[in-house]
Design a protein around this motif. Structure first.
Motif, PDB file in Angstrom:
ATOM      1  N   MET A   1     -41.479  60.297  -2.461  1.00  0.00           N
ATOM      2  CA  MET A   1     -42.577  60.575  -3.159  1.00  0.00           C
ATOM      3  C   MET A   1     -44.004  60.410  -2.455  1.00  0.00           C
ATOM      4  O   MET A   1     -43.991  59.669  -1.739  1.00  0.00           O
ATOM      5  CB  MET A   1     -42.674  59.292  -4.366  1.00  0.00           C
ATOM      6  N   ALA A   2     -44.984  61.195  -2.663  1.00  0.00           N
ATOM      7  CA  ALA A   2     -46.354  61.019  -2.154  1.00  0.00           C
ATOM      8  C   ALA A   2     -47.111  60.148  -2.854  1.00  0.00           C
ATOM      9  O   ALA A   2     -47.478  60.437  -4.197  1.00  0.00           O
ATOM     10  CB  ALA A   2     -46.673  62.383  -1.861  1.00  0.00           C
ATOM     11  N   TYR A   3     -47.678  59.053  -2.272  1.00  0.00           N
ATOM     12  CA  TYR A   3     -48.665  58.312  -3.255  1.00  0.00           C
ATOM     13  C   TYR A   3     -50.053  58.345  -2.752  1.00  0.00           C
ATOM     14  O   TYR A   3     -50.220  58.097  -1.783  1.00  0.00           O
ATOM     15  CB  TYR A   3     -48.255  56.902  -2.875  1.00  0.00           C
ATOM     16  N   SER A   4     -50.729  59.027  -3.759  1.00  0.00           N
ATOM     17  CA  SER A   4     -52.028  59.373  -3.238  1.00  0.00           C
ATOM     18  C   SER A   4     -52.905  58.072  -3.488  1.00  0.00           C
ATOM     19  O   SER A   4     -52.692  57.398  -4.292  1.00  0.00           O
ATOM     20  CB  SER A   4     -52.651  60.450  -4.286  1.00  0.00           C
ATOM     21  N   ALA A   5     -53.942  58.072  -2.898  1.00  0.00           N
ATOM     22  CA  ALA A   5     -54.986  56.693  -2.720  1.00  0.00           C
ATOM     23  C   ALA A   5     -56.049  57.172  -3.245  1.00  0.00           C
ATOM     24  O   ALA A   5     -56.400  57.986  -3.623  1.00  0.00           O
ATOM     25  CB  ALA A   5     -54.798  56.135  -1.423  1.00  0.00           C
ATOM     26  N   MET A   6     -57.029  56.131  -2.756  1.00  0.00           N
ATOM     27  CA  MET A   6     -58.364  56.455  -3.105  1.00  0.00           C
ATOM     28  C   MET A   6     -58.950  57.648  -2.514  1.00  0.00           C
ATOM     29  O   MET A   6     -58.459  58.054  -1.419  1.00  0.00           O
ATOM     30  CB  MET A   6     -59.113  55.199  -2.571  1.00  0.00           C
ATOM     31  N   SER A   7     -59.733  58.563  -3.359  1.00  0.00           N
ATOM     32  CA  SER A   7     -60.314  59.613  -2.620  1.00  0.00           C
ATOM     33  C   SER A   7     -61.836  59.614  -3.227  1.00  0.00           C
ATOM     34  O   SER A   7     -62.096  59.206  -4.400  1.00  0.00           O
ATOM     35  CB  SER A   7     -59.702  60.872  -3.260  1.00  0.00           C
ATOM     36  N   GLY A   8     -62.695  59.957  -2.359  1.00  0.00           N
ATOM     37  CA  GLY A   8     -64.088  60.043  -2.737  1.00  0.00           C
ATOM     38  C   GLY A   8     -64.832  60.581  -1.663  1.00  0.00           C
ATOM     39  O   GLY A   8     -64.491  61.610  -1.183  1.00  0.00           O
ATOM     40  N   THR A   9     -66.197  60.278  -1.437  1.00  0.00           N
ATOM     41  CA  THR A   9     -67.121  60.830  -0.455  1.00  0.00           C
ATOM     42  C   THR A   9     -66.660  60.800   0.843  1.00  0.00           C
ATOM     43  O   THR A   9     -66.912  59.621   1.361  1.00  0.00           O
ATOM     44  CB  THR A   9     -68.332  60.433  -0.820  1.00  0.00           C
TER      45      THR A   9
ATOM     46  N   GLN B   1     -67.017  50.165  -4.068  1.00  0.00           N
ATOM     47  CA  GLN B   1     -66.389  50.877  -2.728  1.00  0.00           C
ATOM     48  C   GLN B   1     -65.488  49.878  -2.087  1.00  0.00           C
ATOM     49  O   GLN B   1     -64.514  50.264  -1.627  1.00  0.00           O
ATOM     50  CB  GLN B   1     -67.423  51.201  -1.903  1.00  0.00           C
ATOM     51  N   ARG B   2     -65.683  48.630  -1.809  1.00  0.00           N
ATOM     52  CA  ARG B   2     -64.958  47.541  -1.250  1.00  0.00           C
ATOM     53  C   ARG B   2     -63.758  47.452  -2.068  1.00  0.00           C
ATOM     54  O   ARG B   2     -62.630  47.418  -1.608  1.00  0.00           O
ATOM     55  CB  ARG B   2     -65.645  46.376  -1.226  1.00  0.00           C
ATOM     56  N   ALA B   3     -63.733  47.234  -3.523  1.00  0.00           N
ATOM     57  CA  ALA B   3     -62.432  47.287  -3.906  1.00  0.00           C
ATOM     58  C   ALA B   3     -61.715  48.451  -3.849  1.00  0.00           C
ATOM     59  O   ALA B   3     -60.447  48.352  -3.905  1.00  0.00           O
ATOM     60  CB  ALA B   3     -62.872  47.062  -5.535  1.00  0.00           C
ATOM     61  N   ALA B   4     -62.214  49.675  -3.974  1.00  0.00           N
ATOM     62  CA  ALA B   4     -61.468  50.883  -3.756  1.00  0.00           C
ATOM     63  C   ALA B   4     -60.687  50.821  -2.350  1.00  0.00           C
ATOM     64  O   ALA B   4     -59.581  51.376  -2.152  1.00  0.00           O
ATOM     65  CB  ALA B   4     -62.341  52.041  -3.878  1.00  0.00           C
ATOM     66  N   LEU B   5     -61.579  50.414  -1.479  1.00  0.00           N
ATOM     67  CA  LEU B   5     -60.929  50.553  -0.117  1.00  0.00           C
ATOM     68  C   LEU B   5     -59.602  49.635   0.218  1.00  0.00           C
ATOM     69  O   LEU B   5     -58.727  49.933   0.623  1.00  0.00           O
ATOM     70  CB  LEU B   5     -61.779  49.924   0.962  1.00  0.00           C
ATOM     71  N   LEU B   6     -59.733  48.420  -0.646  1.00  0.00           N
ATOM     72  CA  LEU B   6     -58.834  47.436  -0.567  1.00  0.00           C
ATOM     73  C   LEU B   6     -57.562  47.661  -1.314  1.00  0.00           C
ATOM     74  O   LEU B   6     -56.390  47.607  -1.041  1.00  0.00           O
ATOM     75  CB  LEU B   6     -59.212  45.967  -0.971  1.00  0.00           C
ATOM     76  N   THR B   7     -57.618  48.657  -2.334  1.00  0.00           N
ATOM     77  CA  THR B   7     -56.698  49.265  -3.489  1.00  0.00           C
ATOM     78  C   THR B   7     -55.874  50.278  -2.569  1.00  0.00           C
ATOM     79  O   THR B   7     -54.840  50.429  -2.437  1.00  0.00           O
ATOM     80  CB  THR B   7     -57.450  49.965  -4.416  1.00  0.00           C
ATOM     81  N   GLU B   8     -56.782  51.067  -1.657  1.00  0.00           N
ATOM     82  CA  GLU B   8     -56.179  51.977  -0.894  1.00  0.00           C
ATOM     83  C   GLU B   8     -55.309  51.477   0.108  1.00  0.00           C
ATOM     84  O   GLU B   8     -54.072  51.983   0.382  1.00  0.00           O
ATOM     85  CB  GLU B   8     -57.083  52.843  -0.121  1.00  0.00           C
ATOM     86  N   ARG B   9     -55.685  50.420   0.830  1.00  0.00           N
ATOM     87  CA  ARG B   9     -54.886  49.584   1.660  1.00  0.00           C
ATOM     88  C   ARG B   9     -53.718  49.359   0.868  1.00  0.00           C
ATOM     89  O   ARG B   9     -52.476  49.245   1.630  1.00  0.00           O
ATOM     90  CB  ARG B   9     -55.443  48.523   2.297  1.00  0.00           C
ATOM     91  N   CYS B  10     -53.530  48.736  -0.143  1.00  0.00           N
ATOM     92  CA  CYS B  10     -52.285  48.417  -0.990  1.00  0.00           C
ATOM     93  C   CYS B  10     -51.257  49.634  -0.893  1.00  0.00           C
ATOM     94  O   CYS B  10     -50.199  49.427  -0.765  1.00  0.00           O
ATOM     95  CB  CYS B  10     -52.615  47.982  -2.356  1.00  0.00           C
ATOM     96  N   LEU B  11     -52.000  50.765  -1.276  1.00  0.00           N
ATOM     97  CA  LEU B  11     -51.078  52.043  -1.427  1.00  0.00           C
ATOM     98  C   LEU B  11     -50.362  52.365  -0.118  1.00  0.00           C
ATOM     99  O   LEU B  11     -49.333  52.722  -0.269  1.00  0.00           O
ATOM    100  CB  LEU B  11     -51.988  53.077  -2.043  1.00  0.00           C
ATOM    101  N   PHE B  12     -51.258  52.111   0.952  1.00  0.00           N
ATOM    102  CA  PHE B  12     -50.575  52.756   2.243  1.00  0.00           C
ATOM    103  C   PHE B  12     -49.781  51.641   2.928  1.00  0.00           C
ATOM    104  O   PHE B  12     -49.067  51.908   3.694  1.00  0.00           O
ATOM    105  CB  PHE B  12     -51.631  53.081   3.149  1.00  0.00           C
TER     106      PHE B  12
END
Length: 260
Positions: free
Chosen positions: A1-9, A50-61
Motif C-alpha cells: 500500500m502507498a501511504y501518502s503523507a503531508m503535501s503542501g507548498t 507546519q511543524r506538526a505537519a512535518l512531524l506527522t509526515e515523519r510518522c508516515l515515512f
C-alpha cells in the motif's frame, strides 16, 4: 500500500530563507531537523501547524515519532485563533489519526473521520487548504472505508483545486492516488500516465524522499526491462535515504527464488 503523507507548498526561488531550508531538509527526509528550524517560531499559528505537519509526515515515512507529533499538534491547535486556522489544525489532527490507523499503530479511524469532518465545517469550498482536506478525505475513503468511488471523487476535487492553485506537490499526490485507483480497475494506460506524472513532478521539485515510492509505483505498470530499471533506481534512493519510507522495503524486496 502507498501511504501518502503531508503535501503542501514546495519551496521555489524567491521564498524566504527559512522556508527554503525547511523544504531542503524535508525533501531529504530530515523532518526532525526541519521541525527544529521552526521550533523558535512555534508560537505563531502558521509555523506551529507546519511543524506538526512535518512531524506527522515523519510518522508516515518511518513509523516512529508519534508522541512528538502529537505534542506539536496540540501546540498547533492551541495557537489557532480563527476559523481557518482551527480548520487547518483539525485537518492535521485527522491526518495523524489516519496515519496511526493505516500503519497499524492504533485504530483511530473514528477520530480521523471526526477531525476531517470538523475541518470541512471550518474550511469553505474555496478556502486555502481545502484541496489538501479533500485529498485526505479521499485517503480515508480509500484506505479506511474501502470506498473507491468516494475516494476517486475526493481525489478529483483535490486534483482540480491543486492544479488551479499551483499546489504542485499536492498534485503529485493526487496523480499518484488516482493512478492507484485506475490500476485497481485494470486501467493500465491511465495508471501508467498518472504514476508517470507523479514521478515527473517529484523529480522536478527535488522531493527525493517521495521519489523512490513514485519509481516503484511506475515500475509496477511498466514492462521489463524498464520495470527492473525503475525498481533498481528506487532501491538506490531508498538506501541512500536510510531506508525510508520504511513500508517500501517489502515492495522492493526481490521475489523468492523458485523451489529446486
Amino acid at each position: 500500500m502507498a501511504y501518502s503523507a503531508m503535501s503542501g507548498t514546495e519551496t521555489t526561488t524567491g521564498d524566504d530563507p527559512l522556508q527554503t531550508a525547511v523544504w531542503r531538509l524535508r525533501s531529504r527526509g530530515c523532518w526532525s531537523d526541519a521541525a527544529a528550524l521552526l521550533a523558535p517560531h512555534a508560537t505563531a499559528p502558521a509555523a506551529a501547524l507546519q511543524r506538526a505537519a512535518l512531524l506527522t509526515e515523519r510518522c508516515l515515512f518511518t513509523g516512529a515519532g508519534w508522541s512528538e507529533a502529537e505534542e506539536a499538534l496540540r501546540t498547533a491547535e492551541a495557537t489557532a485563533r480563527e476559523g481557518h486556522g482551527r480548520g487547518a489544525a483539525a485537518c492535521e489532527r485527522g491526518h495523524l489519526a489516519y496515519a496511526s490507523t493505516v500503519l497499524g499503530v492504533r485504530d483511530r479511524a473514528d477520530e480521523a473521520r471526526a477531525a476531517l469532518g470538523r475541518a470541512a465545517a471550518l474550511l469553505g469550498p474555496d478556502a486555502p487548504g481545502r484541496a489538501l482536506l479533500d485529498f485526505r478525505r479521499g485517503l480515508i475513503a480509500e484506505h479506511l472505508s474501502d470506498s473507491p468511488q468516494s475516494a476517486r471523487a475526493a481525489y478529483r476535487r483535490a486534483h482540480a483545486a491543486a492544479a488551479a492553485d499551483g499546489e504542485t506537490l499536492l498534485l503529485s499526490f493526487t496523480w499518484r492516488h488516482l493512478a492507484g485507483l485506475a490500476l485497481r480497475e485494470g486501467e493500465l494506460a491511465e495508471a501508467r500516465h498518472g504514476f508517470g506524472e507523479s514521478l515527473r513532478i517529484r523529480e522536478e521539485l527535488g522531493y527525493l524522499v517521495g521519489t523512490a515510492p513514485a519509481l516503484a509505483a511506475l515500475a509496477d505498470v511498466e514492462p521489463e526491462p524498464e520495470a527492473g530499471r525503475l525498481r533498481a533506481e528506487a532501491g538506490r534512493l531508498f538506501r541512500l535515504l536510510g531506508g525510508v519510507p520504511t513500508w517500501l522495503a517489502d515492495q522492493l524486496a526481490p521475489p523468492p527464488a523458485p523451489a529446486a
